[in-house]
Scaffold this motif. Structure first.
Motif, PDB file in Angstrom:
ATOM      1  N   ARG A  15       0.845  -1.204   0.000  1.00  0.00           N
ATOM      2  CA  ARG A  15       0.000   0.000   0.000  1.00  0.00           C
ATOM      3  C   ARG A  15       0.880   1.253   0.000  1.00  0.00           C
ATOM      4  NH1 ARG A  15      -0.794   4.642   2.527  1.00  0.00           N
ATOM      5  NH2 ARG A  15      -0.626   3.668   4.601  1.00  0.00           N
ATOM      6  N   ASP A  16       1.502   1.599   1.117  1.00  0.00           N
ATOM      7  CA  ASP A  16       2.348   2.803   1.127  1.00  0.00           C
ATOM      8  C   ASP A  16       3.551   2.580   0.198  1.00  0.00           C
ATOM      9  OD1 ASP A  16       3.056   5.391   1.971  1.00  0.00           O
ATOM     10  OD2 ASP A  16       2.493   4.955   4.032  1.00  0.00           O
ATOM     11  N   HIS A 204       3.833   4.677  12.615  1.00  0.00           N
ATOM     12  CA  HIS A 204       3.997   4.599  11.159  1.00  0.00           C
ATOM     13  C   HIS A 204       4.867   5.786  10.777  1.00  0.00           C
ATOM     14  CE1 HIS A 204       2.055   4.184   6.997  1.00  0.00           C
ATOM     15  NE2 HIS A 204       2.611   5.381   6.934  1.00  0.00           N
ATOM     16  N   HIS A 206       7.716   7.980   8.369  1.00  0.00           N
ATOM     17  CA  HIS A 206       8.278   8.229   7.021  1.00  0.00           C
ATOM     18  C   HIS A 206       9.704   8.745   7.175  1.00  0.00           C
ATOM     19  CE1 HIS A 206       5.084   7.295   4.110  1.00  0.00           C
ATOM     20  NE2 HIS A 206       4.308   7.382   5.192  1.00  0.00           N
ATOM     21  N   ASN A 240       9.129   4.684   3.752  1.00  0.00           N
ATOM     22  CA  ASN A 240       8.665   4.355   5.109  1.00  0.00           C
ATOM     23  C   ASN A 240       9.807   3.704   5.885  1.00  0.00           C
ATOM     24  OD1 ASN A 240       6.164   4.426   3.420  1.00  0.00           O
ATOM     25  ND2 ASN A 240       5.190   3.868   5.323  1.00  0.00           N
TER      26      ASN A 240
HETATM   27 ZN    ZN Z   1       2.364   6.601   5.224  1.00  0.00          ZN
END
Ligand code: ZN
Ligand code: KIV
Length: 388
Positions: A15-16, A204, A206, A240
């Motif tokens: 997804r990311d 989560h 980055h 990420n």
């Molecule tokens: Zn993200």
């Protein structure tokens, strides 16, 4: 509620990670990676964003129907249509999760959402209630959480836990946090969210400042129990948090971290290679853990030290992450076992059936070519297994 020492690995490569420019994948490619992630021991696989496109919906659905053990999550904005579509995609998974999110920072609420904080709170609660009417496995993310007012963040978290969220996620959406600050924010959330013991706290991060792994580790030290990561650190912009860095940090420094994961670290390198091959995004040679130079020694003094005792310049054994040295030369006299061992040493986890396909192609090529190089084998795997 959860084991304080066990870290849940939530992988968002599909997804990311797929949001990395140029990394989009078709359904077969996503399924192939999801299957490998399950083998690797990932607890939760975020398979995609079903409302984003029909293709992503179908890919998430296929993954949900196919996996045997891992939880499968679908990302949904905090609105009814997204949540219904997300649930349709994941409902057949062994353990489906709905992951819904809305931004909570001043900046995002005012300029992006153009909503008042009270309306954001209401939307978050309504969305989690709807998701919880489908499944008891609901994650809520406060987008741009690290730049949100900490007290508003705690109010939102407390309300969504009351509404049925079982995981609450604190993202550093733009990679702005620094480790000490992020660790303190995690501790603050735990201290000031009254019902926090009814949910798992996740982070989560980055990598815009190159601090995603450091921030994630600081969060773990301060009580986070789920970490959201990707293979090779793929993801929006600078990416990420990389799974391999977090997992190997926990494993390599047991005197500092007492936490465990379900990851079979010997599958890290094969998984990294697979993701790189499918996405076409190359791994920089000096990348930690999985780069070509991660276990290479150039300086004479280093080579001498490693020959005497590898621990002089290696803080982990290459075999621990699935890298093995193999000097078998492949040609037309080589058998299936030699090919299988070589393929494994290159970092690919293939089934017996897939080895048979590659072996057949290898024999045909070996009749025409004296020496078979790793590049040839990769091309055969690509054409025979990954593109079928
Ligand atoms: Zn993200
Ligand atoms: O970076 C972010 O905030 C996200 C959320 C959707 C979790 O990817």
């Amino acid at each position: 509620m959860n084991d304080q020492k066990h870290i849940i690995i939530f992988d968002t490569t599909l997804r990311d990670g797929e949001q990395s420019p140029g990394a989009s994948m078709n359904q077969a490619e996503k399924l192939r990676i999801a299957t490998q992630l399950e083998l690797l021991g990932v607890d939760v696989i975020e398979a995609g964003f079903p409302a984003a496109s029909d293709g992503d919906f179908e890919a998430v659905k296929k993954i949900a129907e196919s996996l045997k053990k891992a939880q499968v999550a679908a990302l949904c904005r905090a609105n009814e249509a997204d949540i219904r579509r997300g649930w349709d995609a994941v409902k057949d998974a062994v353990n489906p999760r709905i992951h819904t999110f809305i931004a909570t920072s001043e900046l995002h609420m005012k300029y992006k959402l153009q909503m008042e904080p009270a309306d954001v709170l209401k939307k978050a609660v309504e969305s989690v209630k709807l998701a919880a009417s489908f499944t008891s496995n609901v994650e809520f993310s406060a987008e741009d959480g690290s730049r949100s007012d900490p007290d508003f963040l705690c109010t939102v978290f407390e309300s969504v836990i009351d509404a049925g969220a079982t995981t609450i996620n604190l993202p550093d959406t733009v990679g702005y946090a620094v480790p000490e600050e992020f660790g303190k924010l995690v501790a603050y959330v735990i201290e000031n969210t009254a019902n926090i013991d009814q949910a798992v706290l996740s982070v989560h991060c980055h990598n815009d400042l190159g601090l995603a792994t450091a921030n994630t580790l600081a969060a773990i030290q301060n009580g986070a129990r789920q970490v959201e990561v990707t293979i090779n650190g793929l993801g929006e912009r600078a990416g990420n948090t990389s799974m391999e860095e977090v997992v190997m940090s926990l494993k390599t420094r047991p005197n500092f971290f007492t936490h465990t994961t379900n990851i079979d670290t010997t599958r890290i390198y094969p998984t990294s290679r697979l993701v790189s091959m499918i996405t076409g995004i190359l791994i920089q040679p000096n990348r930690a853990i999985v780069g070509a130079n991660a276990f290479a020694h150039e300086a004479g003094i280093h080579q001498d030290g490693v020959l005497k005792n590898p621990m002089t310049y290696e803080i982990m054994k290459p075999e621990t992450v699935g890298i093995s040295k193999n000097n078998l030369v492949l040609g037309k006299h080589s058998g299936r076992h030699a090919l299988a061992a070589h393929v494994r040493s290159m970092g690919y986890d293939l089934s017996d059936e897939e080895i048979n396909i590659v072996f057949q192609k290898f024999k045909n090529l070996a009749d025409r070519k004296k020496q078979i190089l790793d590049e040839d084998i990769e091309a055969l795997i690509n054409e025979g297994v990954l593109r079928t």
